[in-house]
Design an enzyme around this catalytic site. Sequence first.
Site, PDB file in Angstrom:
ATOM      1  CB  SER A  45      -0.933   0.007   1.221  1.00  0.00           C
ATOM      2  OG  SER A  45      -0.199  -0.218   2.404  1.00  0.00           O
ATOM      3  CD  GLU A 182      -7.640  -5.286   1.547  1.00  0.00           C
ATOM      4  OE1 GLU A 182      -6.519  -5.828   1.496  1.00  0.00           O
ATOM      5  OE2 GLU A 182      -7.852  -4.125   1.147  1.00  0.00           O
TER       6      GLU A 182
HETATM    7  O1  KIV Z   1      -0.509  -3.385   1.576  1.00  0.00           O
HETATM    8  C1  KIV Z   1      -1.190  -3.331   2.622  1.00  0.00           C
HETATM    9  O2  KIV Z   1      -1.197  -2.359   3.369  1.00  0.00           O
HETATM   10  C2  KIV Z   1      -2.012  -4.493   2.941  1.00  0.00           C
HETATM   11  C3  KIV Z   1      -3.046  -4.312   4.003  1.00  0.00           C
HETATM   12  C4  KIV Z   1      -4.208  -3.602   3.416  1.00  0.00           C
HETATM   13  C5  KIV Z   1      -3.421  -5.603   4.616  1.00  0.00           C
HETATM   14  O3  KIV Z   1      -1.873  -5.507   2.343  1.00  0.00           O
END
Ligand code: KIV
Length: 284
Positions: A45, A182
């Site tokens: 993310s 998720e």
């Molecule tokens: O990349 C991320 O932050 C994640 C979370 C949303 C679990 O995979």
Amino acid sequence: MKKTVTTFKQAKQNGEKLTMLTAYDYSTAKLIDESGIDAILVGDSLGNVILGYSDTTAVTMEDMIHHGAAVARGAKEALVVVDMPFMSYQTSPYDALVNAGRLVKEGKAGAVKLEGGAEVCDSIKAITSAGIPVMAHLGLTPQSVNIFGGYKVQCRDEQSALKLINDALSVQKAGAFAVVLECIPAKLAELVTKTLDIPTIGIGAGNGCDGQVLVYQDMLGMFSDYTPKFAKKFADVGVVMKNAFSQYIEETKTEVFPSEEHEYKISEEIIEKLEKKLRENHTK
Ligand code: KIV
């Protein structure tokens, strides 16, 4: 004491909730670690909240290594889980193993996370056989956004819900020590949680999971591009930051800042001598 995969196992056995937050840099990791979190996720993310991409597919191994190592330096106790970026494991179990190894050796990961179910089980086996713990990720898997056609709630019909349960059982059998769920219905996440021996970590998956994870910018109100329904705002740090930035600009322009307390001193005598020398040089 350093948290490990054993912490996850024991928490599930004892019915204690697990906590995980994302971080992408040293100082944030330090703050989160000092708050007593179980795990810090260096999520891909970072493509969205740090690098400003519209999705996570452009994130590279180098990005994950760079940010993973920074977080690991700040996380004294929390288990550091580093995401395997898009195309670092989908191509073959061999690629998955080599790249997971790099995340541990260079990115200082204590565990890696990858997205997918039955289709990534050979990779999970290859990575765990080399002694690297794997966290799986099911439901809304952001690296597949182009297949999903957007960030939508997953597994609402019987067929896809059953597939999720089977995938969860498959990643557990392949050796995953935990699984992120998720954006799926809460009742389904609860069912998966009861079915598995390994802990489930929910994000938009309700209260029945063994633990929770959030992107820290979401929970602190620091990212305004979009806010998912599941992202509770625990503080409005974005507003606090903007107010501080405005005050800094105002005080700098009006010469309120820096005031004497932020200055370094030198003796008047030295300044007078320097001024004298400058005057003499100028008149030569
Ligand atoms: O990349 C991320 O932050 C994640 C979370 C949303 C679990 O995979």
